[in-house]
Design an enzyme around this catalytic site. Structure first.
Site, short mmCIF file in Angstrom:
data_model
loop_
_atom_site.label_atom_id
_atom_site.label_comp_id
_atom_site.label_asym_id
_atom_site.label_seq_id
_atom_site.Cartn_x
_atom_site.Cartn_y
_atom_site.Cartn_z
N HIS A 75 33.15 19.45 43.69
CA HIS A 75 33.14 19.10 42.29
C HIS A 75 34.12 18.91 41.56
CE1 HIS A 75 30.92 18.88 38.32
NE2 HIS A 75 31.49 19.81 38.16
N ASP A 78 35.87 15.76 42.45
CA ASP A 78 35.07 14.68 41.86
C ASP A 78 35.70 14.49 40.38
OD1 ASP A 78 33.33 12.49 41.95
OD2 ASP A 78 31.91 13.91 41.08
#
Length: 110
Positions: A75, A78
């Site tokens: 995450h 990202d």
């Protein structure tokens, strides 16, 4: 700092970079290009700090200090990639706003 704190710091710094870039876009939409430039510089600073953390994590993994990456780690990566892409597109959009502003100025005889 724990691994989780390091990863969350990466998320936060990436988010700050993206937010500053969008603030720059808002300034450019209003024709305030100097302010937009300052916001993009602020965004660049946040990206540099986030990238340093990413590099630290990559070095740790290369040394075998990390067994596996967590979902929060993915995450975080990202978030960084998202902010970098947003910055690239926003830079282009600011230039478009600048060109349109110059064109309008010429048409208005300024």
């Amino acid at each position: 700092m724990s691994m989780e704190e390091t990863i969350m710091t990466l998320v936060v710094k990436s988010g700050q970079a993206r937010s500053a870039a969008y603030e720059a876009l808002g300034e450019a939409k209003q024709g305030r290009f100097e302010e937009a430039q300052k916001k993009m510089q602020e965004s660049a600073q946040w990206v540099m700090e986030a990238h340093d953390i990413q590099t630290e994590l990559l070095v740790m993994e290369a040394r075998g200090e990390m067994d596996q990456i967590s979902l929060i780690g993915v995450h975080a990566q990202d978030h960084l990639m998202d902010c970098m892409l947003a910055r690239e597109l926003i830079t282009e959009m600011i230039e478009l706003y600048r060109a349109l502003s110059h064109k309008k100025d010429k048409e208005d005889g300024q």
